[in-house]
Every structure is written in C-alpha cells, then in structure tokens.
Design an enzyme around this catalytic site. Structure first.
Site, short mmCIF file in Angstrom:
data_model
loop_
_atom_site.label_atom_id
_atom_site.label_comp_id
_atom_site.label_asym_id
_atom_site.label_seq_id
_atom_site.Cartn_x
_atom_site.Cartn_y
_atom_site.Cartn_z
N ASP A 193 0.87 -1.19 0.00
CA ASP A 193 0.00 0.00 0.00
C ASP A 193 0.90 1.23 0.00
O ASP A 193 0.77 2.13 0.83
CB ASP A 193 -0.89 -0.02 1.24
CG ASP A 193 -2.02 1.01 1.18
OD1 ASP A 193 -2.15 1.70 0.15
OD2 ASP A 193 -2.77 1.13 2.17
N LEU A 194 1.83 1.25 -0.95
CA LEU A 194 2.95 2.18 -0.89
C LEU A 194 2.62 3.51 -1.58
O LEU A 194 3.11 3.82 -2.66
CB LEU A 194 4.19 1.55 -1.51
CG LEU A 194 5.52 2.26 -1.23
CD1 LEU A 194 5.75 2.47 0.25
CD2 LEU A 194 6.68 1.48 -1.84
#
Length: 286
Positions: A193-194
C-alpha cells in the site's frame, strides 16, 4: 475521545507517567493520538470497526523489520481490549525529505525487494485499506494477480453494480492477455500500500515504512503504487533502479498493476474512481 478502557491500558503500560493526549491524523480507518510518557513521545492508534486490522498491521511491521533492510516503528504494545484493538508505537517526528533521504529510501526498498521469498501470497489474509485482502499462496504470478487481487475486487464492484456486462467482459480479455504482458517474475516481500502517506523520513533522514498491507508479490506492483498519487522524488527511483534494476517495459505496466488499488478505491469510496479503473483497463484491452 479515547475510551476509558484504552486509557487505563496505556496508563498502566507507562506506570501512569503520562502527560496528556492530542489527536493526530490516523487515516480514515483508525483513531490516532500522540502522548508523552516522561520525556518520551508515543503514538497510539485504535480501532473498533474492522476486526483484525491492527493485528495484521503488526504482523506486517514485524515482517519488514525482520529483514533488517528498512526501518519500521518498533511495536511497543499491541493489545485487544474489550471490543478494541490498540497499537502503541514510538512517535516519529518527521524531518526534511532531502535528496540523500530519498536515495536511502530507494536503496533500502530495493534491498527489501531483493530478498528471495518462496511464493506469491502470505501466511494469512489481511487488509488493503478497510477491505479484506486474500493471500492464498500461489506459485504463478498471473494466477495470483488475477485470482487473489483483481477478481475479488471486481466481484465486489459487480455486487455494488459499478460495472456493466460489457465492462466485466473486458476484464476477462485482460486475463487472457496477461501472460504476454507480464515478464518472468519472482516474488518479493512488498509493502502493498505504498503511497506517500505510508512512509516517513525522520529528523535525521532515516526512512520508515508504516501501515503495511504486507504480502509476497511481484516487486513492480509496489513501485507502480508509488506513481498512483505521486509524491515520490526522482532520486528515489534512480537509487532503486541502480540498486535493483527494473525489467524492461516497467513504465508500460504501471497502469496494469494500479488497476488493483483503483478497484479498491472504487469499492471504498464509490464511482468517482470508476473512470480511472476503466482508463487503465483500456490501455490493454478494447
């Protein structure tokens, strides 16, 4: 407001040496506060709405930390108190994102991605945002991408009546094309979830990963996510690519990987993301 049962746990954790709580941004899912215990400052988050979400975050933080490639906040305490899950971490004061800090972040993420792992998936399911994320262990990346990432979100969007039959059929066309679009792959541990809100640079320039949606995936999916909302310096990409060069054609695959997080946003926030999903999909099928 902090529920009394959570306050009592935190007071006991620090032998009642606490001087006040102040609210801080914690995203749309958790409640978040900072506080002092003596001269040390801490971060508290808690959740009552999504069972298991903080427990899975702790699992992710510990998994990244074990590789000793890139920093994560140390887990001071994780506890289930009545109907709440709570997490206590050191409070990290943000510093200036210098060129050297961006380079360190790129190098360290590349190092994390270069550690060999045995399969795609994870040892348990977890979350992407507030939605369940399936992590069944898979040897084949196209199969993992289709069945553990895209299909569950497509099915949920279909239940929400976001797609027409014609649009749904286009996803099936994409699935047939994936083997020719994707390069040969090997799995890596990825943050999952960068976006720019899920990493920090502290006051001395040390990069930290926070709020992971951890699993084993093809590393390009992590890098593609960084382009979704922007906010990453060119020094980050240069350092990453120098340390662990990306496969040829990565730029052309970015919209493909980002169909997944866009589907997630569609299912959480509604039809405002439908156009973005379809625009990415149209780059590969018509």
């Amino acid at each position: 407001m902090i529920p009394e049962v959570i306050k009592q746990f935190v007071y006991s954790l620090h032998n009642h040496k606490i001087s006040g709580f102040s609210s801080v941004p914690g995203g749309s899912i958790n409640n978040a506060f900072r506080y002092y215990a003596g001269k040390e400052e801490f971060f508290l988050k808690f959740n009552q709405e999504v069972e298991g979400i903080i427990e899975k975050e702790v699992d992710g933080l510990k998994a990244i930390s074990k590789l000793n490639c890139i920093s994560t906040p140390k887990v001071i305490a994780f506890q289930k108190v009545e109907s709440y899950e709570l997490l206590v971490l050191p409070f990290i004061k943000e510093g200036i994102k210098t060129s050297r800090a961006w380079e360190a972040f790129g190098e360290q993420l590349a190092e994390m991605h270069s550690v060999p792992v045995p399969y795609y998936g994870w040892h348990q399911n977890n979350f992407i945002g507030s939605l369940p994320q399936s992590n069944e262990q898979t040897d084949n990346f196209p199969s993992f991408f289709i069945n553990q990432r895209l299909r569950p979100q497509i099915q949920l969007a279909h239940q929400n009546t976001y797609f027409s039959s014609k649009q749904l059929n286009l996803f099936d066309v994409l699935f047939q094309k994936l083997p020719e679009i994707l390069p040969d792959t090997k799995p890596s541990l990825v943050h999952g979830d960068l976006w720019s809100g899920n990493f920090m640079i502290d006051e001395v320039g040390i990069p930290y990963l926070i709020d992971p949606s951890i699993h084993y995936n093809y590393r390009e999916s992590d890098l593609a996510f960084t382009y979704l909302f922007g906010g990453f310096d060119s020094k980050f990409y240069e350092a990453y690519n120098q340390h662990f060069p990306l496969e040829a054609g990565f730029a052309e695959r970015i919209p493909l990987y980002n169909i997944y997080p866009l589907l997630v946003h569609l299912n959480i926030f509604g039809t405002g993301y439908l156009g973005s999903v379809m625009n990415n999909l149209y780059q590969y099928v018509r």
